[in-house]
Write a protein that holds these residues in place. Structure first.
Motif, PDB file in Angstrom:
ATOM      1  N   ASP A  94      55.742  50.580  50.512  1.00 52.78           N
ATOM      2  CA  ASP A  94      55.513  51.403  51.712  1.00 52.78           C
ATOM      3  C   ASP A  94      56.695  52.337  51.958  1.00 52.78           C
ATOM      4  OD1 ASP A  94      52.964  50.548  52.489  1.00 52.78           O
ATOM      5  OD2 ASP A  94      53.746  48.806  53.548  1.00 52.78           O
ATOM      6  N   ALA A  97      56.392  55.179  49.631  1.00 51.20           N
ATOM      7  CA  ALA A  97      55.376  56.146  50.062  1.00 51.20           C
ATOM      8  C   ALA A  97      55.974  57.120  51.077  1.00 51.20           C
ATOM      9  CB  ALA A  97      54.177  55.420  50.667  1.00 51.20           C
ATOM     10  N   LEU A 160      50.897  58.596  44.607  1.00 55.11           N
ATOM     11  CA  LEU A 160      51.595  58.866  45.862  1.00 55.11           C
ATOM     12  C   LEU A 160      52.065  60.308  45.939  1.00 55.11           C
ATOM     13  CD1 LEU A 160      53.896  55.729  46.386  1.00 55.11           C
ATOM     14  CD2 LEU A 160      51.874  56.356  47.718  1.00 55.11           C
ATOM     15  N   TRP A 169      47.950  60.722  55.217  1.00 57.25           N
ATOM     16  CA  TRP A 169      48.483  60.145  53.989  1.00 57.25           C
ATOM     17  C   TRP A 169      48.739  58.652  54.097  1.00 57.25           C
ATOM     18  CZ3 TRP A 169      53.119  57.615  53.939  1.00 57.25           C
ATOM     19  CH2 TRP A 169      54.000  57.856  54.998  1.00 57.25           C
ATOM     20  N   ALA A 173      47.694  56.096  51.307  1.00 59.38           N
ATOM     21  CA  ALA A 173      48.761  55.444  50.558  1.00 59.38           C
ATOM     22  C   ALA A 173      48.610  53.931  50.616  1.00 59.38           C
ATOM     23  CB  ALA A 173      50.117  55.869  51.113  1.00 59.38           C
TER      24      ALA A 173
END
Length: 201
Positions: A94, A97, A160, A169, A173
C-alpha cells in the motif's frame, strides 16, 4: 552566535530542507513549472537558504524522487518490526502504491529535470532491495510460495504505474495488490495468513 556544528543549527537546517521538500512535492505535482521562488516563499525560507539546499530545479526534483524512494525502502524494515511478515509485505505494498501515485504526479517535473541531460534518472534499487527483504522474511515464515524474487514481484505489481493519480486509484490499487498477494500466498508451505484485505495500519 551559533557555530556551524551547533546541533540546534543543524536541526534548523534539516527542518528547512524537509519543509522545502514537503512544499515542493505538493506544488510540483500540481504544476511542473512552478517557480522555485514560489516554492521557497511558501516553505517560509529565504532564497539563500533555498539555493544552498537546491541550487537548481534538477537538483530539487531528483532529491524529491530520491527522498521518496528512501522513505519507501526504510519503511520495509519498520513494518517487519511490528507485523507478521506477510502482513508487513501487504502493508508495504500500500505504501508503494502511494509512492507510485507521487511519481505519476511528478512525472512531468522529472521529465523536464532529466531531459536536459544534466541529471541522471533515479533508479529503483532501494525499493527492489526492500521488496527482497520482505519476500525473504515471508518465505522463511512459510507464508508465500517459495522462490519469488524481487524482480518477479516488481513485474507483478507493475500495473501500479499505469494508474492515473487523479482517478479512483486507491480502490483499483487495493484490488490489484490483493490479487498479487493472493497469488503470493498460493502454494505457501506454512501458515496462509488471512486471505485478501489490504491490512492498512
Amino acid at each position: 552566535m551559533r557555530q556551524k556544528d551547533d546541533p540546534r543549527m543543524r536541526s534548523d537546517a534539516q527542518r528547512n530542507r524537509e519543509r522545502i521538500l514537503e512544499v515542493a512535492l505538493a506544488e510540483l505535482s500540481r504544476a511542473a513549472d512552478t517557480p522555485l521562488s514560489a516554492i521557497a516563499k511558501k516553505a517560509g525560507v529565504g532564497q539563500g537558504t533555498f539555493y544552498r539546499n537546491f541550487p537548481n530545479r534538477e537538483t530539487l526534483v531528483l532529491e524529491l524522487y530520491r527522498h521518496g524512494v528512501q522513505q519507501i525502502a526504510d519503511s520495509a524494515s519498520e513494518l517487519l518490526e511490528t507485523r507478521e511478515p506477510d502482513r508487513a509485505l501487504r502493508a508495504w505494498m500500500d505504501h508503494l502504491a502511494g509512492f507510485a501515485m507521487t511519481k505519476a504526479g511528478l512525472a512531468e517535473a522529472i521529465r523536464q529535470a532529466t531531459s536536459s541531460g544534466k541529471a541522471a534518472k533515479p533508479g529503483h534499487t532501494p525499493v527492489t532491495d526492500a521488496a527482497d527483504l520482505l519476500l525473504r522474511a515471508c518465505e522463511e515464515a512459510g507464508t508465500i510460495r517459495p522462490g519469488v524474487t524481487a524482480d518477479d514481484f516488481m513485474l507483478a505489481i507493475a500495473g501500479l504505474w499505469q494508474l492515473a493519480p487523479h482517478d479512483d486509484w486507491q480502490s483499483r490499487a487495493t484490488r490489484l495488490l490483493d490479487i498479487v498477494m493472493d497469488g503470493l500466498r498460493a502454494g505457501a508451505p506454512g501458515p496462509q495468513g488471512l486471505p485478501g484485505g489490504s491490512d492498512r495500519p
